[in-house]
Every structure is written in C-alpha cells, then in structure tokens.
Design a protein around this motif. Structure first.
Motif, short mmCIF file in Angstrom:
data_model
loop_
_atom_site.label_atom_id
_atom_site.label_comp_id
_atom_site.label_asym_id
_atom_site.label_seq_id
_atom_site.Cartn_x
_atom_site.Cartn_y
_atom_site.Cartn_z
N TYR A 49 -1.94 26.10 -18.53
CA TYR A 49 -3.00 25.68 -17.62
C TYR A 49 -4.03 26.78 -17.35
N VAL A 50 -3.58 28.00 -17.17
CA VAL A 50 -4.53 29.10 -16.96
C VAL A 50 -5.49 29.24 -18.15
N PRO A 51 -5.02 29.13 -19.41
CA PRO A 51 -5.96 29.26 -20.55
C PRO A 51 -6.99 28.16 -20.66
N LEU A 52 -6.86 27.08 -19.86
CA LEU A 52 -7.87 26.02 -19.90
C LEU A 52 -9.25 26.53 -19.51
N TYR A 53 -9.27 27.65 -18.81
CA TYR A 53 -10.55 28.29 -18.48
C TYR A 53 -11.33 28.63 -19.75
N GLY A 54 -10.59 28.87 -20.84
CA GLY A 54 -11.21 29.21 -22.12
C GLY A 54 -11.95 28.06 -22.78
N LEU A 55 -11.86 26.85 -22.21
CA LEU A 55 -12.61 25.72 -22.78
C LEU A 55 -14.11 25.90 -22.65
N LEU A 56 -14.52 26.90 -21.90
CA LEU A 56 -15.95 27.21 -21.82
C LEU A 56 -16.45 27.89 -23.09
N LEU A 57 -15.56 28.55 -23.81
CA LEU A 57 -15.97 29.34 -24.97
C LEU A 57 -16.68 28.55 -26.05
N PRO A 58 -16.24 27.32 -26.40
CA PRO A 58 -16.94 26.59 -27.46
C PRO A 58 -18.41 26.30 -27.16
N PHE A 59 -18.79 26.38 -25.89
CA PHE A 59 -20.16 26.05 -25.50
C PHE A 59 -20.95 27.28 -25.07
N GLY B 219 -24.72 25.23 -25.67
CA GLY B 219 -24.54 23.80 -25.91
C GLY B 219 -23.58 23.53 -27.05
N LEU B 220 -24.05 22.72 -28.01
CA LEU B 220 -23.20 22.33 -29.15
C LEU B 220 -23.50 23.15 -30.41
N ASP B 221 -24.22 24.26 -30.25
CA ASP B 221 -24.60 25.06 -31.42
C ASP B 221 -23.39 25.60 -32.18
N ASN B 222 -22.33 25.94 -31.47
CA ASN B 222 -21.16 26.48 -32.15
C ASN B 222 -20.50 25.46 -33.07
N PHE B 223 -20.66 24.18 -32.76
CA PHE B 223 -20.04 23.16 -33.60
C PHE B 223 -20.79 22.98 -34.91
N GLY B 224 -22.01 23.48 -34.98
CA GLY B 224 -22.73 23.45 -36.26
C GLY B 224 -22.05 24.28 -37.32
N PHE B 225 -21.28 25.27 -36.91
CA PHE B 225 -20.50 26.10 -37.82
C PHE B 225 -19.52 25.25 -38.62
N LEU B 226 -19.02 24.18 -38.01
CA LEU B 226 -18.06 23.32 -38.69
C LEU B 226 -18.75 22.21 -39.49
N GLY C 241 -16.89 37.35 -36.84
CA GLY C 241 -16.51 37.87 -35.53
C GLY C 241 -17.06 37.07 -34.37
N ASP C 242 -17.35 35.78 -34.59
CA ASP C 242 -17.91 34.94 -33.54
C ASP C 242 -16.80 34.13 -32.88
N ILE C 243 -16.41 34.52 -31.68
CA ILE C 243 -15.32 33.84 -30.98
C ILE C 243 -15.72 32.43 -30.55
N GLY C 244 -16.99 32.24 -30.23
CA GLY C 244 -17.46 30.93 -29.82
C GLY C 244 -17.26 29.88 -30.91
N MET C 245 -17.59 30.22 -32.16
CA MET C 245 -17.44 29.28 -33.26
C MET C 245 -15.96 29.01 -33.55
N ALA C 246 -15.11 30.04 -33.47
CA ALA C 246 -13.69 29.85 -33.68
C ALA C 246 -13.10 28.96 -32.58
N SER C 247 -13.56 29.13 -31.34
CA SER C 247 -13.10 28.29 -30.24
C SER C 247 -13.55 26.85 -30.41
N ALA C 248 -14.74 26.66 -30.96
CA ALA C 248 -15.24 25.30 -31.22
C ALA C 248 -14.35 24.59 -32.22
N ALA C 249 -13.89 25.30 -33.24
CA ALA C 249 -12.99 24.70 -34.23
C ALA C 249 -11.66 24.30 -33.58
N GLY C 250 -11.12 25.17 -32.73
CA GLY C 250 -9.88 24.84 -32.04
C GLY C 250 -10.05 23.66 -31.10
N PHE C 251 -11.20 23.59 -30.42
CA PHE C 251 -11.48 22.46 -29.52
C PHE C 251 -11.59 21.16 -30.31
#
Length: 313
Positions: free
Chosen positions: A40-50, A66-73, A276-286
């Motif tokens: 539950y505490v890591p749910l705060y990380g759901l901000l990273l994809p955006f 916004g949704l720019d990180n999802f363009g990586f996928l 080295g872009d954590i935002g794009m990696a988080s978007a893939a996990g999301f």
C-alpha cells in the motif's frame, strides 16, 4: 441485568471486537504491517508514470508530463513484438504447465505414500534453482564450441548450431525451461488438493467397477476444478509479466535472438539501463498492471457466467 447493544459498525462495536480478539490480532500484526509496507505504501509511486522524474526534486515536485511517458511503449513496432512474445509465452506456460502439473499430481496420487515424498522432492528441486545458475547450465548445453548438444551433433556428423544466434529454436527451449522449473511446484499444489477429496467417492467408484482413468476424469479432476480455475485466473492476471530471470539469464541477453525472446520486462530493463528514465519504466509497469487487472475481471466474469460457484469473486 441490562445487556448493552452495540450498533454494528460503530466505534464502540469495533473497540469491543478488537479487545475480544486482541491475541489473534497481535498474531496477524506482522503480516498486516508487511502488506501495508510493501503493497500500500508504494502506491504513492503511481505518480511516476505521469511525471518527468528528477532525482533532486523527488516524486511530488517533479514536473507533470501527462501521458508522454506512455509514448515510449506505443511508438514503433517494438511494443507489438514484446507484447506478442509476452502474452504468447505466458499463455503456453499457463496451458502446458497446468496440464502437466495436473497429470503429475494424478500420478503421484496413485503412488504409495511412502514413495510420494521422494518424487515430490525430486520434482521440487528445480523450483529452488536460481535462473542465474540455470543460465550457466543451459550455456553448458548450448555453447557453440564446448556445449554438450553441439558435441553430440559433431559426433554424429552433423554441423554445430549457433544456438545463441538462431531465434527459431528459443520458443521451444524457453517453454521447456519454464515447465521444468515450475512443474514440481504446480504438481504439489494439485496433489494437496487431491488429498482433500473424500475417499468414499473412490470406494464407491471401485464398487461400480470404474478404472483408474475413469476415476481420474469423473472424480479427481472435477473435485479439484475450483482450485484449477482459481490458479488459472490468478496466472492470467500476471500474463503481461514475464519471468525476468528466464528471459534474461537463460538467453544470455543475446541481441541476435530478440525476435523470439524479447518480452516487456527485458525490454523495459534495457531501456531503463540505456536511457535511465524512471518515468518511462514506471509507465510500462503501470500498463502491465492495468492489462492484468482487466484480464482478471474478464476471465472471472466469463467463469461466473458459466458456473458461478467456480468464480474467484
């Protein structure tokens, strides 16, 4: 003497229940804290994809993108390749692994209880072997110059195969490796379910002259069907997640065979290491989590429409 009645769900009612079950609650406290800390505490990380994450700014102060990180996928044909490989591999793993685990469990169920533990141990050993260790073992088999299989091919007059350069062989190798490692774990679960079946069913079947095969199809498999369905639904929920160790260590991360071995997890890992872009990696996990959640709902809805008693919820 008047009996005080507490309103269900009120603060007084919850305090009374807590005091009454204080010992049990205390036993459950470590597990509760672990779930709270790691789920539950890591749910705060759901901000990273955006966000465009900056180390010096932290998660909250990093700028929104916004949704720019999802363009990586979704840019290019890479997503199609890794998504196709991920889903097809996992579909085969689930189907073949479940079928073979049930078959092995049925065979163990017919053995003498004295020998079952020996076979269970033998089958369970691969589950505890790290994919790093397994990767070296597979390299000993498929190495170009000193591999066991190429040595056999040369001995019988055949040309050696460049295993780590030929992508067409790897779907079979990876499926065999995944089944080899997970077969013991799955068979033990289904064997435990079979042990819970009332012996009277089998006694009645023997009186009626039913063979072992007929007992398996008419009693054993139908009785453990809820367990099979529940495990399959849970596995479908993670169908967009791959065993990173299998696809990275066994294949030695050879770029020449990415066509049939590259999955979402290995693709994101390489992209994170290179970019080295954590935002794009988080978007893939999301993205993986959302797809898995939707698949669980769809599968459970389908099962509930067919037989509500076998649905997960």
């Amino acid at each position: 003497m008047a009996v005080k009645i507490y309103k269900l769900g009120s603060v007084e009612w919850m305090v009374r229940i807590f005091k009454k079950n204080f010992g049990v609650t205390l036993l459950a406290l470590p597990g509760f804290l672990l779930i709270l800390l790691f789920n539950y505490v890591p749910l705060y990380g759901l901000l990273l994809p955006f966000k465009n994450y900056k180390y010096n700014l932290g998660i909250w102060n990093s700028p929104w993108v916004g949704l720019d990180n999802f363009g990586f996928l979704f840019n290019g044909d890479v997503l199609y390749r890794v998504l196709r490989n991920t889903i097809l591999y996992n579909a085969v793993f689930i189907t073949l692994g479940t079928f073979l685990s049930i078959v092995i469990a049925l065979l163990l169920f017919e053995l003498s209880r004295r020998f079952v533990k020996v076979y269970q141990t033998i089958l369970f050993i691969p589950y505890f072997i790290s994919w790093v260790v397994a990767g070296f073992a597979f390299r000993a088999l498929f190495d170009m110059e000193h591999g066991v299989i190429n040595s056999i091919l040369v001995a019988v007059g055949k040309a050696p195969i460049l295993w780590y350069s030929e992508p067409q062989y790897w779907p079979y190798i990876l499926v065999a490796a995944a089944v080899w490692k997970g077969l013991g774990y799955g068979s033990v679960i289904y064997y435990a379910a079979l042990m819970g079946i009332d012996a009277e069913y089998y006694d009645a079947a023997k009186i009626d002259g039913a063979s072992k095969i007929r007992q398996a199809f008419s009693i054993s498999v139908p009785m453990i069907k809820p367990m099979i369905i529940m495990l399959v639904i849970l596995q479908i929920g993670s169908i967009c997640y791959s065993d990173f160790g299998l696809f990275y260590n066994v294949t030695l991360n050879s770029s020449l065979i990415y066509q049939t071995t590259d999955v979402i997890d290995t693709f994101v890992y390489r992209s994170l290491i290179d970019i080295g872009d954590i935002g794009m990696a988080s978007a893939a996990g999301f993205f993986q989590s959302i797809v898995g959640f939707c698949l669980v709902l769809i599968t459970n809805f389908t099962v509930r429409r067919i037989n509500p008693e076998n649905s997960l919820f």
